[in-house]
Design a protein around this motif. Sequence first.
Motif, PDB file in Angstrom:
ATOM      1  N   UNK A  38      28.072 -40.921 -18.844  1.00 35.96           N
ATOM      2  CA  UNK A  38      28.594 -41.543 -17.771  1.00 35.96           C
ATOM      3  C   UNK A  38      29.045 -42.911 -17.890  1.00 35.96           C
ATOM      4  N   UNK A  39      28.586 -43.996 -16.802  1.00 35.49           N
ATOM      5  CA  UNK A  39      28.670 -45.313 -17.213  1.00 35.49           C
ATOM      6  C   UNK A  39      27.380 -45.969 -17.027  1.00 35.49           C
ATOM      7  N   UNK A  43      35.997 -32.040  -8.526  1.00 36.75           N
ATOM      8  CA  UNK A  43      36.150 -33.067  -9.207  1.00 36.75           C
ATOM      9  C   UNK A  43      34.992 -33.515 -10.130  1.00 36.75           C
ATOM     10  N   UNK A  44      35.426 -34.109 -11.314  1.00 35.14           N
ATOM     11  CA  UNK A  44      34.468 -34.253 -12.185  1.00 35.14           C
ATOM     12  C   UNK A  44      33.221 -35.333 -11.751  1.00 35.14           C
ATOM     13  N   UNK A  45      32.048 -35.386 -12.004  1.00 37.66           N
ATOM     14  CA  UNK A  45      30.934 -36.050 -11.621  1.00 37.66           C
ATOM     15  C   UNK A  45      31.054 -37.318 -12.564  1.00 37.66           C
ATOM     16  N   UNK A  46      31.066 -38.377 -11.844  1.00 39.41           N
ATOM     17  CA  UNK A  46      30.944 -39.563 -12.598  1.00 39.41           C
ATOM     18  C   UNK A  46      29.504 -40.233 -12.368  1.00 39.41           C
ATOM     19  N   UNK A  60      21.682 -35.657 -16.815  1.00 41.95           N
ATOM     20  CA  UNK A  60      21.676 -35.174 -18.318  1.00 41.95           C
ATOM     21  C   UNK A  60      22.879 -34.973 -18.808  1.00 41.95           C
ATOM     22  N   UNK A  61      24.046 -34.629 -17.981  1.00 42.79           N
ATOM     23  CA  UNK A  61      25.267 -34.126 -18.403  1.00 42.79           C
ATOM     24  C   UNK A  61      25.286 -32.772 -18.581  1.00 42.79           C
ATOM     25  N   UNK A  62      24.538 -31.945 -17.986  1.00 46.00           N
ATOM     26  CA  UNK A  62      24.378 -30.362 -18.013  1.00 46.00           C
ATOM     27  C   UNK A  62      25.415 -30.013 -16.764  1.00 46.00           C
TER      28      UNK A  62
END
Length: 369
Positions: free
Chosen positions: A223-224, A181-184, A158-160
């Motif tokens: 995300x993608x 690192x950022x989560x993709x 959900x991007x939280x």
Amino acid sequence: MNIKRIGSVAAIAIAGAVVLSSCAANEDNAGSNSSSSSSTGDMSSLSGTLTGSGSSAQQTAEATWAAGFQEQASGVTVNYTPDGSGAGRENFMSGAADFAGSDAALKDEELSGEFKNCAADSKGIDIPVYISPIAIAYKVDGVSDLTLDAKSIAGIFSGKITKWNDDEIAALNDGVDLPSSNITVVHRSDDSGTTQNFSEYVAANAPDVWTEEPSQTFPFQVGDSAKGTSGVASAMQGASNAITYIDDSGAGDLDKAKLMVGDKATELSAEGAAQVVADSDVASGREENDLAISIDRKDTAEGAWPLVLVSYAIACQEYEDKDKADLVKAYLGYVVSEDAQKAAATEAKSAALSSELSEKAAAAVASIK
């Protein structure tokens, strides 16, 4: 129901549509692991073409089933395109496909609509043909052992939760060196039954985090995205520090997270997926031969994997064209047979239907007119 897992080997690699003529099936798929005998009887006199569309999760299984079926029905060509579950149901309802593969059963609003290939006053019915765990697959620098629970999965997708070393993830992975690192996030772009099953799981187990209703369309702008199981797998191969949800048949060499089931970190298994289906009931309020399963997403039995999909073959209860009905009935009769289920379990890493569910599915197929 007691669904037995058959040992798996590497899945068939299929890039596009499954289009198998009888010659190709006999020459190129001799090792499909399907027996030359089945409970469907003599099919050597059948001829014609069957067109199926839908679930990309079923893609490997459909290739395996088509090969085995065409060894027995050499006059029949089976074409299956992995367009996604939603597109498959649309194609079936519009008459563009003779049957659909779908990781979600027909919706009430779809059942109230028109089915072009079906006889007047006849609708589609959902017949379980494929049971598979959905993997939370990841590709993270320096991490090969990861445990997540429904709340952290919901937070990530959900991007939280945006960093791999987030406190919530770290609390589940004591001793694991998680990167900053950022989560993709990689998710499905199409109308997907896999997304439906994934969202049902997180909505049931982490409703405070996953605030959207379960849907076949991914609800968050994060995300993608990629189309189909193969598209998601390809996107993951080119990504870094990434995570996705994907049918296990398409996970390939990606790492797979353990899932907290109750208070235990549980490894993904087809047996665990099958156990959840066995613990679940057929949905109420459906037609007699419609076998939609109401999956128990909160099953916490030992070894259970509640992040599971049951994928269906959707066919007319009665076809307008009797010859087409005979072909669909013969093919799906083979698909739910023991031989075909064992073959798909081997090639697609799925769980064969239990004897109880197989009998019910066979009876539903037999009811097709």
